[in-house]
Scaffold this active site. Sequence first.
Site, mmCIF file in Angstrom:
data_model
loop_
_atom_site.group_PDB
_atom_site.id
_atom_site.type_symbol
_atom_site.label_atom_id
_atom_site.label_comp_id
_atom_site.label_asym_id
_atom_site.label_seq_id
_atom_site.Cartn_x
_atom_site.Cartn_y
_atom_site.Cartn_z
ATOM 1 C CB THR A 92 -0.899 0.085 1.253
ATOM 2 O OG1 THR A 92 -0.077 0.312 2.413
ATOM 3 C CG2 THR A 92 -1.748 -1.136 1.427
ATOM 4 C CG ASP A 93 1.186 5.942 -1.307
ATOM 5 O OD1 ASP A 93 2.152 6.100 -0.530
ATOM 6 O OD2 ASP A 93 0.932 6.728 -2.222
ATOM 7 C CD1 TRP A 94 4.783 5.086 5.126
ATOM 8 C CD2 TRP A 94 4.741 3.995 3.184
ATOM 9 N NE1 TRP A 94 5.839 4.197 5.117
ATOM 10 C CE2 TRP A 94 5.840 3.511 3.941
ATOM 11 C CE3 TRP A 94 4.511 3.446 1.940
ATOM 12 C CZ2 TRP A 94 6.697 2.519 3.476
ATOM 13 C CZ3 TRP A 94 5.371 2.452 1.472
ATOM 14 C CH2 TRP A 94 6.437 2.010 2.231
ATOM 15 N N GLY A 95 -0.351 4.640 4.562
ATOM 16 C CA GLY A 95 -1.659 5.040 5.070
ATOM 17 C C GLY A 95 -2.770 4.772 4.081
ATOM 18 N N GLY A 96 -2.484 4.010 3.032
ATOM 19 C CA GLY A 96 -3.446 3.825 1.953
ATOM 20 C C GLY A 96 -4.355 2.628 2.101
#
Length: 808
Positions: free
Chosen positions: A228-232
Amino acid sequence: MKYKQLIAKMTLEEKASLMSGKDFWQTQDIERLGINSMFLADGPHGIRRQAVAADKLGLNAGIPATCFPTAATVANSWNAELGEKVGEYLGEEAIAQKVNVLLGPGVNMKRNPLCGRNFEYFSEDPYLAGKMAAGYIRGIQSHGISACVKHFAANNQEQRRMSIDVVVDERTLREMYLTAFEIAVKEGKTKAIMSSYNRLNGVYTNESLHLMQDILRGEWGYQGTVITDWGGSNDRVAGLLAGNELEMPTTAGETDNDIIQAVKDGRIKEEVLDECVDRLLELIFTTEEAYRKPLVEFNVERHHRVSQKVAEESIVLLKNEDNILPLKFGKKVAVIGEFAKNARYQGAGSSIVNPTILDHTMDCFEESGIVNIGYEPGFERYGKKSRKKIAKACELAEKADVILLYLGLDEATEADGLDRKSMRIPDNQIDLLHALHQVNQNIVTILSCGSAVEMPWVDKVKGLLHGYLGGQAGARAILRVLSGDVNPSGKLAETYPLTYEDTPSFPNFPGNEVSVEYRESIFIGYRYYDTANVHVRFPFGYGLSYTTFAYSGLQVNKTGVTFTLTNSGAVAGMEVAQMYVGCNSDNIFRPKKELKGFDKIFINAGESKTVTIPFDEKTFRYFNVKTNQWEIEEAEYTIMIGSSSTDIRLTDTIFVEGTGAPLPYDKNELPSYYSGKITNVSVGEFESLLGRKVPVSTWDRKRPLGYNDTIEQCQYAKGVFGRLMFHAVVFAHWFLRKTGKRNTANLIMMSVYYLPFRGMARMTGGLINMPMVDGILQMVNGHFFKGLRHFLKERHAMRLGRRKKSAN
């Protein structure tokens, strides 16, 4: 499964733990089984491993690393082998810093010139972007570590990127927004892919079975890891079912528990979890192999020189009236512009690299042979007007034969998390240009920015050199082109329109409150301008040289094209020969031409070379929405060979047999698309293209705010607390900009204003969990004291649980 025996030794809790980060930058380890942590680091154009501990968010200074030119810059080289060379050096530095996964390259399309992250992306064309990315990946992974192609998929704006729903038809998705990723997977063989934040046709990308399973793993045969993208991560269980192995950063075990519970209640079969663990273990163990041999420090000076060579080949000469360049020996130049002294050489946000060396223009004149008679800044970097600075610059300009005027965009304008407000260069810089023109017309402008800008002032300059964002050695590279030591060979990887209003996505960017509609379909960039006959400032593929090239002798057969390229000028140089293909049938709407091949060739003065550009499986294909697969239309195709998308030198035709697929469209329902004039597509016509109703694009102000709503939407909150939060953030942003703290102001917009409430749990490394977010939402929705009690209760329970866990 490759690691079946090892996985059999794991508890359910251990398997789940591997699916989320250990901290902000490391994966979880299992010491008893010999499974170590991997380190992931930002690195599209240089390693950004921050100097502080890995449990801190990546907004701190990084360990010194070579800052190479950004992707938008290197794309102008049109040299995939050069991209591979950049990747090799990035990989070498990643090894030196003990990085397992390098988070790059980015291959999202430049759908709109205002996207704040365009400096990190290659092109408006998926074929060029894919070929460049595949080169980067091969180079990075030649050292045994992994690249991580991002952001999959259709992440083409920064505004509301964590919640926006991209509404796009299937053909456009496949042809425009997935092709570069397809090339990165099939040709680059990337070991990792990063999912994007946004929704795609109503579903978060990392939860999309169509995107992650049908296409990525099914059609493309991808066996690697999805991160995932960070926090995604929105719904962790839905993401895992789609095959999204690794969630970053850590949630301190919260989403591990979601996975464990889902397995226990049957929502996830443990075999599905095992497959995800297996793919992640493959990434961990294969990248660990790179560290079996002793670590070697990289040669800082050598890498700096490579960065310079890359910048030199990526610089684009856009105008050269009266052959003002290269500068004649003995000419006295006045150096004007704040960017000459303090170069703009990289973007802003998560990709900021702490350079090992930084060349400054003013220190490089002696070796260039250019006679510099003085320097004046001429303008304030961040837009403040100063008559005094302009007057001093004009006084210096009167004494010079030639003015070297350094203009561009500042660091706060092009940044991760924010889109640009306009395509204009700041007014104070243009005021300076006009004033200088009054006293000396011999102006050579050097541009420093990572994306397209409007240039209504271009008639006031005789020379225009675009250095884009040239990395730590970009300043010296520009002087070598100005002096003639280097013959410029860069070509634009994106179109420069006359005005922003001319861009095909102008009516639909950045979208409405909830969604953004891609009504322009496949007509982005030159595909639109060339088809609709819209005049542009500089076309796709354009770039001048200090020599000239002649094309002749085109031959076309079933396997590709050959032709002769001659350097008809007086100096050696490199030319980018471009192959475009156009279908002569009007049964299916298409652009007038599409890039399907290119080659960059070095040729000595007076020399001729035979150039061969092969056809491949992408040359004649289109995506048919009726058959739901790639097809070839039986028709005559025009093969165009040129120096840019509008400078076609050779043409021929070839008849291609088709696959016999039924026609996918009713021409009468899609008049705008068949004409190519797509700036006023109606809702009804767009729905005919989509094959469904367009979703409502505005917020429902009557409903309570939820997990996927943002602080921006708190302006409509029922509770006073929510509205106060909104106004406090807006005021903080305004105040910080007023006091000159633009980067901090940008950070507030990126990490607070557009952050969904779920992001409070996903991005804080376990400081806040989802039950605490429930309390915050209660406060925002008008139940302040009830929500506050819930928040405090859940915080106490979380801390108590962690103390018990530590005690055990």
